[in-house]
Write a protein that holds these residues in place. Structure first.
Motif, PDB file in Angstrom:
ATOM      1  N   LEU A   8       0.977  -1.135  -0.082  1.00 14.37           N
ATOM      2  CA  LEU A   8      -0.134  -0.096  -0.153  1.00 14.37           C
ATOM      3  C   LEU A   8       1.027   1.222   0.110  1.00 14.37           C
ATOM      4  CD1 LEU A   8      -2.903  -0.966   2.523  1.00 14.37           C
ATOM      5  CD2 LEU A   8      -2.976  -0.436   0.066  1.00 14.37           C
ATOM      6  N   ALA A   9       2.057   1.044   0.682  1.00 20.48           N
ATOM      7  CA  ALA A   9       2.860   2.438   0.738  1.00 20.48           C
ATOM      8  C   ALA A   9       3.362   2.455  -0.685  1.00 20.48           C
ATOM      9  CB  ALA A   9       3.884   2.234   1.906  1.00 20.48           C
ATOM     10  N   ALA A  14       3.479   5.785  -5.881  1.00 23.39           N
ATOM     11  CA  ALA A  14       3.136   5.632  -7.157  1.00 23.39           C
ATOM     12  C   ALA A  14       2.204   6.783  -7.375  1.00 23.39           C
ATOM     13  CB  ALA A  14       2.528   4.328  -7.815  1.00 23.39           C
ATOM     14  N   ALA A  15       1.122   6.889  -6.688  1.00 23.24           N
ATOM     15  CA  ALA A  15       0.181   7.807  -6.689  1.00 23.24           C
ATOM     16  C   ALA A  15       0.636   9.280  -6.656  1.00 23.24           C
ATOM     17  CB  ALA A  15      -0.952   7.558  -5.802  1.00 23.24           C
ATOM     18  N   VAL A  16       1.506   9.617  -5.682  1.00 19.69           N
ATOM     19  CA  VAL A  16       2.199  10.943  -5.625  1.00 19.69           C
ATOM     20  C   VAL A  16       2.872  11.173  -6.800  1.00 19.69           C
ATOM     21  CG1 VAL A  16       3.828  12.035  -4.293  1.00 19.69           C
ATOM     22  CG2 VAL A  16       2.194  10.796  -3.138  1.00 19.69           C
ATOM     23  N   GLN A  21       2.653  14.866 -11.468  1.00 18.27           N
ATOM     24  CA  GLN A  21       2.808  15.448 -12.960  1.00 18.27           C
ATOM     25  C   GLN A  21       1.454  16.162 -13.377  1.00 18.27           C
ATOM     26  OE1 GLN A  21       5.608  15.665 -14.662  1.00 18.27           O
ATOM     27  NE2 GLN A  21       4.256  16.145 -16.523  1.00 18.27           N
ATOM     28  N   ILE A  22       0.272  15.530 -12.709  1.00 15.69           N
ATOM     29  CA  ILE A  22      -0.924  15.896 -13.257  1.00 15.69           C
ATOM     30  C   ILE A  22      -1.177  17.322 -12.358  1.00 15.69           C
ATOM     31  CG2 ILE A  22      -3.426  15.672 -12.546  1.00 15.69           C
ATOM     32  CD1 ILE A  22      -2.822  12.596 -12.826  1.00 15.69           C
ATOM     33  N   ASN A  23      -0.783  17.390 -11.015  1.00 11.78           N
ATOM     34  CA  ASN A  23      -1.038  19.058 -10.666  1.00 11.78           C
ATOM     35  C   ASN A  23      -0.061  19.912 -11.400  1.00 11.78           C
ATOM     36  OD1 ASN A  23      -2.859  17.997  -9.163  1.00 11.78           O
ATOM     37  ND2 ASN A  23      -1.804  17.744  -7.145  1.00 11.78           N
ATOM     38  N   GLY A  91      11.138  18.473 -13.047  1.00 13.90           N
ATOM     39  CA  GLY A  91      10.647  17.364 -13.347  1.00 13.90           C
ATOM     40  C   GLY A  91      10.159  16.248 -12.220  1.00 13.90           C
ATOM     41  N   VAL A  92       9.609  15.255 -12.183  1.00 15.78           N
ATOM     42  CA  VAL A  92       8.882  14.383 -11.366  1.00 15.78           C
ATOM     43  C   VAL A  92      10.067  13.672 -10.532  1.00 15.78           C
ATOM     44  CG1 VAL A  92       7.374  12.426 -10.953  1.00 15.78           C
ATOM     45  CG2 VAL A  92       6.665  14.327 -12.560  1.00 15.78           C
ATOM     46  N   ALA A  93      10.865  13.228 -11.299  1.00 17.15           N
ATOM     47  CA  ALA A  93      11.787  12.351 -10.273  1.00 17.15           C
ATOM     48  C   ALA A  93      12.878  13.202  -9.562  1.00 17.15           C
ATOM     49  CB  ALA A  93      12.668  11.110 -11.371  1.00 17.15           C
TER      50      ALA A  93
END
Length: 144
Positions: A8-9, A14-16, A21-23, A91-93
């Motif tokens: 779950l963590a 992954a959701a973050v 990127q979406i935000n 960037g995201v990473a």
């Protein structure tokens, strides 16, 4: 060992990454603070329906908790604003490496001192080495 919570963590992480990127893209279109408000608003509406249909707690108990425990929402809002601002620039990473490094460093300090009512888990040399490697990865990801 139960793998449910580590998995779950992992999904939460992954959701973050996806959320960042979406935000970030939303922030380019509507503005940083506006995107943060929209993100929190949509999340609040979703949680409202989840609580209405599946909640088992007592929202009115909020008046009985120590007031400092209510700053979690402010810290979450700060996090969203930071990701909306930073992700389009680096960037995201690289942004997530910085975020994860900050989480682990502060998490280790919180654990070491048992802050905010948590269990005291001392920092050891292995954790210090892991934090040093986090800084190395942060440098390598952002060095050109």
């Amino acid at each position: 060992m139960n793998l449910l919570f580590p998995l779950l963590a992992l999904l939460g992480g992954a959701a973050v990454a996806i959320q960042s990127q979406i935000n970030g893209g939303l922030g380019k279109k509507v503005g940083v603070l506006e995107a943060s408000l929209i993100s929190f608003g949509v999340g609040t509406i979703a949680l409202l329906f989840i609580v209405l249909f599946w909640g088992k707690g007592n929202l009115l108990s909020v008046t009985d908790v120590p007031k400092w425990q209510l700053i979690g929402g402010l810290l979450g809002a700060f996090f969203v604003v930071v990701t909306v601002l930073v992700v389009p620039k680096i960037g995201v990473a690289p942004a997530l490496i910085g975020i994860v490094a900050g989480q682990i460093i502060i998490g280790a300090i919180v654990d070491h001192f048992g802050l905010f009512g948590g269990q005291r888990i001392p920092i050891n040399i292995q954790k210090v080495a892991a934090i040093a490697l986090l800084f190395a990865s942060l440098y390598l990801f952002n060095h050109k």
